[in-house]
Design a protein around this motif. Structure first.
Motif, PDB file in Angstrom:
ATOM      1  N   ILE A 127       8.576   2.291   5.442  1.00 13.47           N
ATOM      2  CA  ILE A 127       8.023   1.247   6.294  1.00 13.47           C
ATOM      3  C   ILE A 127       7.464   1.774   7.616  1.00 13.47           C
ATOM      4  CG2 ILE A 127      10.234   0.721   7.418  1.00 13.47           C
ATOM      5  CD1 ILE A 127       9.404  -2.263   7.213  1.00 13.47           C
ATOM      6  N   ILE A 128       7.980   2.895   8.095  1.00  9.46           N
ATOM      7  CA  ILE A 128       7.524   3.468   9.356  1.00  9.46           C
ATOM      8  C   ILE A 128       6.449   4.535   9.145  1.00  9.46           C
ATOM      9  CG2 ILE A 128       8.239   4.628  11.493  1.00  9.46           C
ATOM     10  CD1 ILE A 128       9.473   1.860  11.076  1.00  9.46           C
ATOM     11  N   LEU A 129       6.542   5.302   8.050  1.00  6.69           N
ATOM     12  CA  LEU A 129       5.713   6.500   7.885  1.00  6.69           C
ATOM     13  C   LEU A 129       4.506   6.322   6.972  1.00  6.69           C
ATOM     14  CD1 LEU A 129       8.644   9.056   7.391  1.00  6.69           C
ATOM     15  CD2 LEU A 129       7.592   8.296   9.544  1.00  6.69           C
ATOM     16  N   ARG A 130       4.389   5.199   6.297  1.00  7.80           N
ATOM     17  CA  ARG A 130       3.418   5.090   5.214  1.00  7.80           C
ATOM     18  C   ARG A 130       1.963   5.210   5.638  1.00  7.80           C
ATOM     19  NH1 ARG A 130       5.492  -0.965   3.904  1.00  7.80           N
ATOM     20  NH2 ARG A 130       4.764  -2.033   5.796  1.00  7.80           N
ATOM     21  N   GLU A 131       1.649   4.955   6.914  1.00  6.30           N
ATOM     22  CA  GLU A 131       0.255   5.025   7.364  1.00  6.30           C
ATOM     23  C   GLU A 131      -0.112   6.382   7.951  1.00  6.30           C
ATOM     24  OE1 GLU A 131      -0.511   1.811  10.012  1.00  6.30           O
ATOM     25  OE2 GLU A 131      -0.138   0.260   8.525  1.00  6.30           O
ATOM     26  N   ILE A 132       0.838   7.304   8.035  1.00  3.41           N
ATOM     27  CA  ILE A 132       0.547   8.607   8.643  1.00  3.41           C
ATOM     28  C   ILE A 132      -0.286   9.458   7.682  1.00  3.41           C
ATOM     29  CG2 ILE A 132       1.566  10.737   9.542  1.00  3.41           C
ATOM     30  CD1 ILE A 132       4.006   9.089  10.330  1.00  3.41           C
ATOM     31  N   GLY A 153      -5.216  -6.633  28.520  1.00  4.10           N
ATOM     32  CA  GLY A 153      -5.044  -5.197  28.347  1.00  4.10           C
ATOM     33  C   GLY A 153      -3.681  -4.807  27.818  1.00  4.10           C
ATOM     34  N   LEU A 154      -2.808  -5.800  27.595  1.00  3.33           N
ATOM     35  CA  LEU A 154      -1.505  -5.513  27.007  1.00  3.33           C
ATOM     36  C   LEU A 154      -1.640  -5.345  25.501  1.00  3.33           C
ATOM     37  CD1 LEU A 154       0.779  -8.150  28.799  1.00  3.33           C
ATOM     38  CD2 LEU A 154       0.465  -5.738  29.414  1.00  3.33           C
ATOM     39  N   LEU A 155      -0.583  -4.858  24.869  1.00  7.25           N
ATOM     40  CA  LEU A 155      -0.539  -4.842  23.423  1.00  7.25           C
ATOM     41  C   LEU A 155      -0.540  -6.283  22.906  1.00  7.25           C
ATOM     42  CD1 LEU A 155       2.207  -2.102  23.093  1.00  7.25           C
ATOM     43  CD2 LEU A 155      -0.201  -1.829  22.495  1.00  7.25           C
ATOM     44  N   ASN A 156      -1.091  -6.473  21.680  1.00  9.31           N
ATOM     45  CA  ASN A 156      -1.221  -7.829  21.151  1.00  9.31           C
ATOM     46  C   ASN A 156      -0.164  -8.127  20.099  1.00  9.31           C
ATOM     47  OD1 ASN A 156      -2.108  -6.513  18.847  1.00  9.31           O
ATOM     48  ND2 ASN A 156      -4.262  -6.999  19.168  1.00  9.31           N
ATOM     49  N   ASP A 157      -0.326  -9.252  19.395  1.00  7.32           N
ATOM     50  CA  ASP A 157       0.677  -9.678  18.426  1.00  7.32           C
ATOM     51  C   ASP A 157       0.752  -8.748  17.212  1.00  7.32           C
ATOM     52  OD1 ASP A 157      -1.862 -10.529  17.680  1.00  7.32           O
ATOM     53  OD2 ASP A 157      -1.174 -12.378  16.767  1.00  7.32           O
ATOM     54  N   LEU A 158      -0.362  -8.092  16.850  1.00  9.32           N
ATOM     55  CA  LEU A 158      -0.321  -7.116  15.761  1.00  9.32           C
ATOM     56  C   LEU A 158       0.558  -5.928  16.136  1.00  9.32           C
ATOM     57  CD1 LEU A 158      -4.073  -7.025  14.604  1.00  9.32           C
ATOM     58  CD2 LEU A 158      -2.148  -8.116  13.433  1.00  9.32           C
ATOM     59  N   ALA A 159       0.395  -5.452  17.355  1.00  8.95           N
ATOM     60  CA  ALA A 159       1.225  -4.354  17.844  1.00  8.95           C
ATOM     61  C   ALA A 159       2.679  -4.784  17.950  1.00  8.95           C
ATOM     62  CB  ALA A 159       0.713  -3.871  19.201  1.00  8.95           C
ATOM     63  N   LEU A 160       2.911  -6.039  18.328  1.00 14.49           N
ATOM     64  CA  LEU A 160       4.272  -6.552  18.439  1.00 14.49           C
ATOM     65  C   LEU A 160       4.975  -6.506  17.092  1.00 14.49           C
ATOM     66  CD1 LEU A 160       6.606  -8.043  19.819  1.00 14.49           C
ATOM     67  CD2 LEU A 160       5.366 -10.185  19.412  1.00 14.49           C
ATOM     68  N   GLU A 161       4.296  -6.949  16.050  1.00 18.16           N
ATOM     69  CA  GLU A 161       4.899  -6.924  14.712  1.00 18.16           C
ATOM     70  C   GLU A 161       5.276  -5.498  14.309  1.00 18.16           C
ATOM     71  OE1 GLU A 161       3.862  -8.234  10.088  1.00 18.16           O
ATOM     72  OE2 GLU A 161       2.407  -8.578  11.680  1.00 18.16           O
ATOM     73  N   LYS A 162       4.374  -4.554  14.597  1.00 17.73           N
ATOM     74  CA  LYS A 162       4.643  -3.162  14.238  1.00 17.73           C
ATOM     75  C   LYS A 162       5.821  -2.605  15.034  1.00 17.73           C
ATOM     76  CE  LYS A 162       2.526   1.424  14.062  1.00 17.73           C
ATOM     77  NZ  LYS A 162       1.296   2.233  14.289  1.00 17.73           N
ATOM     78  N   GLU A 163       5.828  -2.838  16.333  1.00 17.96           N
ATOM     79  CA  GLU A 163       6.882  -2.281  17.177  1.00 17.96           C
ATOM     80  C   GLU A 163       8.238  -2.912  16.891  1.00 17.96           C
ATOM     81  OE1 GLU A 163       6.653   0.376  19.192  1.00 17.96           O
ATOM     82  OE2 GLU A 163       4.651   0.529  18.319  1.00 17.96           O
ATOM     83  N   LEU A 164       8.248  -4.203  16.586  1.00 20.48           N
ATOM     84  CA  LEU A 164       9.513  -4.842  16.226  1.00 20.48           C
ATOM     85  C   LEU A 164      10.038  -4.307  14.895  1.00 20.48           C
ATOM     86  CD1 LEU A 164       9.419  -8.655  17.149  1.00 20.48           C
ATOM     87  CD2 LEU A 164      11.077  -6.936  17.887  1.00 20.48           C
ATOM     88  N   THR A 165       9.127  -4.038  13.967  1.00 19.84           N
ATOM     89  CA  THR A 165       9.526  -3.459  12.684  1.00 19.84           C
ATOM     90  C   THR A 165      10.185  -2.104  12.898  1.00 19.84           C
ATOM     91  OG1 THR A 165       7.752  -4.598  11.488  1.00 19.84           O
ATOM     92  CG2 THR A 165       8.699  -2.662  10.433  1.00 19.84           C
ATOM     93  N   ALA A 222      19.195 -10.270  21.416  1.00 16.18           N
ATOM     94  CA  ALA A 222      19.355  -8.853  21.111  1.00 16.18           C
ATOM     95  C   ALA A 222      19.515  -8.685  19.604  1.00 16.18           C
ATOM     96  CB  ALA A 222      20.558  -8.276  21.852  1.00 16.18           C
ATOM     97  N   PHE A 223      19.277  -7.478  19.139  1.00 21.93           N
ATOM     98  CA  PHE A 223      19.356  -7.194  17.706  1.00 21.93           C
ATOM     99  C   PHE A 223      20.786  -7.353  17.190  1.00 21.93           C
ATOM    100  CE2 PHE A 223      20.240  -4.331  14.178  1.00 21.93           C
ATOM    101  CZ  PHE A 223      19.206  -4.630  13.304  1.00 21.93           C
ATOM    102  N   LYS A 224      20.891  -7.941  16.007  1.00 23.72           N
ATOM    103  CA  LYS A 224      22.159  -7.916  15.284  1.00 23.72           C
ATOM    104  C   LYS A 224      21.867  -7.530  13.839  1.00 23.72           C
ATOM    105  CE  LYS A 224      22.376 -12.881  14.188  1.00 23.72           C
ATOM    106  NZ  LYS A 224      23.176 -14.109  14.327  1.00 23.72           N
ATOM    107  N   GLY A 278      10.743 -11.345  12.217  1.00 25.80           N
ATOM    108  CA  GLY A 278      10.581 -12.794  12.216  1.00 25.80           C
ATOM    109  C   GLY A 278      11.804 -13.527  12.723  1.00 25.80           C
ATOM    110  N   ILE A 279      12.976 -13.062  12.323  1.00 26.66           N
ATOM    111  CA  ILE A 279      14.225 -13.686  12.778  1.00 26.66           C
ATOM    112  C   ILE A 279      14.386 -13.530  14.285  1.00 26.66           C
ATOM    113  CG2 ILE A 279      16.742 -13.474  12.700  1.00 26.66           C
ATOM    114  CD1 ILE A 279      16.467 -12.814   9.697  1.00 26.66           C
TER     115      ILE A 279
END
Length: 296
Positions: free
Chosen positions: A75-80, A141-153, A263-265, A271-272
């Motif tokens: 999930i993290i490395l597949r686009e490299i 100029g901030l990161l957008n919702d696409l970047a948010l999904e990636k960073e949260l993943t 916070a993460f649990k 999404g959660i």
């Protein structure tokens, strides 16, 4: 650890070939981490996500075909992008469906390799530019919702696998619709830009803030348990209020913000987390605004 230049993980068990590649890659300003076992590749990549993986699929401890599938399904490395180092030209057909950026065949020709690396640099820089544009909010100029999904993943993966906790803040500007109605959309856009710069500067360099939807923003605070996340949110709320940006129909006639914090649990998904942060933001709004509400 990697430096700030382009990063490479090199997986090659032949020491002489590996040292040659390391030398040439360093000449082209790559920071390279070398591993010689297949079982070390994923771990090396996750220590600091590389821009490129150079891989000899014939490694002593792991089938190269299975290793490539692991990387491409991760999930993290597949686009490299991946460059393969093969023993024979006839092996190319077996690996083409992995869509490698390039293929080297042993023995590696130095002049050819230098030209290929220059091409890789161009491709990687172009990819970085396109990704940055696709993941940047044009207004703030901030990161957008696409970047948010990636960073949260990514954050969820590291938290689940390695116990790296983080907090998520959902921030909303109070009475923003009224602000637009009073001052006009041009001033509304200017307010979003002003606050985006202000909040980004108020957070740590390791934190990230994103334009989410309309006047809503999300911040991801790394290595931050809930209590520290609440403290950070309170600080953002307080300093925003203390700036006293005028708002005729705002609380005390100034711009204020409400924040939901979680916070993460274990078992959380992006999404959660966003749903839970949004629920606490709603509680903050219902509590009169200019407040922070939190929970897990």
């Amino acid at each position: 650890m990697f430096a700030s230049s382009s990063k490479v993980v090199l997986a090659e068990d032949n020491e002489s070939i590996a040292k040659l590649l390391l030398l040439i890659l360093e000449d082209h300003n790559f920071e390279t981490k070398w591993v010689f076992l297949g079982n070390k590749v994923i771990t090396a990549c996750l220590e600091k996500i590389p821009d490129l993986i150079i891989l000899d699929p014939i490694l002593p401890d792991k089938d190269g075909f299975e290793l490539l599938k692991e990387v491409k399904n991760h999930i993290i490395l597949r686009e490299i992008p991946i460059v393969l180092i093969l023993n024979e030209d006839k092996q190319k057909g077996r690996f083409l469906h992995f869509s490698p950026l390039d293929i080297l065949v042993k023995p590696v020709n130095l002049n050819e390799l230098s030209l290929k690396i220059k091409n890789w640099v161009g491709v990687l820089e172009n990819q970085k530019t396109l990704k940055k544009k696709a993941m940047t909010d044009a207004l703030t100029g901030l990161l957008n919702d696409l970047a948010l999904e990636k960073e949260l993943t990514i954050a969820c993966y590291y938290a689940e696998k390695f116990g790296k906790n983080f907090s998520t803040l959902m921030i909303d500007i109070d009475y923003f619709t009224k602000y637009n109605n009073i001052y006009g959309h041009r001033f509304g856009d200017s307010l979003l830009q002003t606050l985006a710069v202000f909040w980004k500067g108020a957070l740590r360099p390791t934190d990230a803030i994103f334009r989410y939807k309309g006047p809503s923003f999300v911040a991801i605070l790394q290595d931050t348990p809930l209590e520290q996340g609440i403290n950070a949110a309170e600080r953002l709320r307080r300093i925003t209020y203390e700036r006293s940006l005028p708002h005729q129909q705002g609380l005390n006639n100034v711009v204020t913000i409400s924040i939901g914090v979680t916070a993460f649990k274990k078992g959380d998904t992006p999404g959660i987390i966003l749903h839970r942060a949004a629920s606490y933001l709603t509680k903050a709004k219902k509590s009169g605004r200019n407040v922070v509400k939190s929970g897990i």
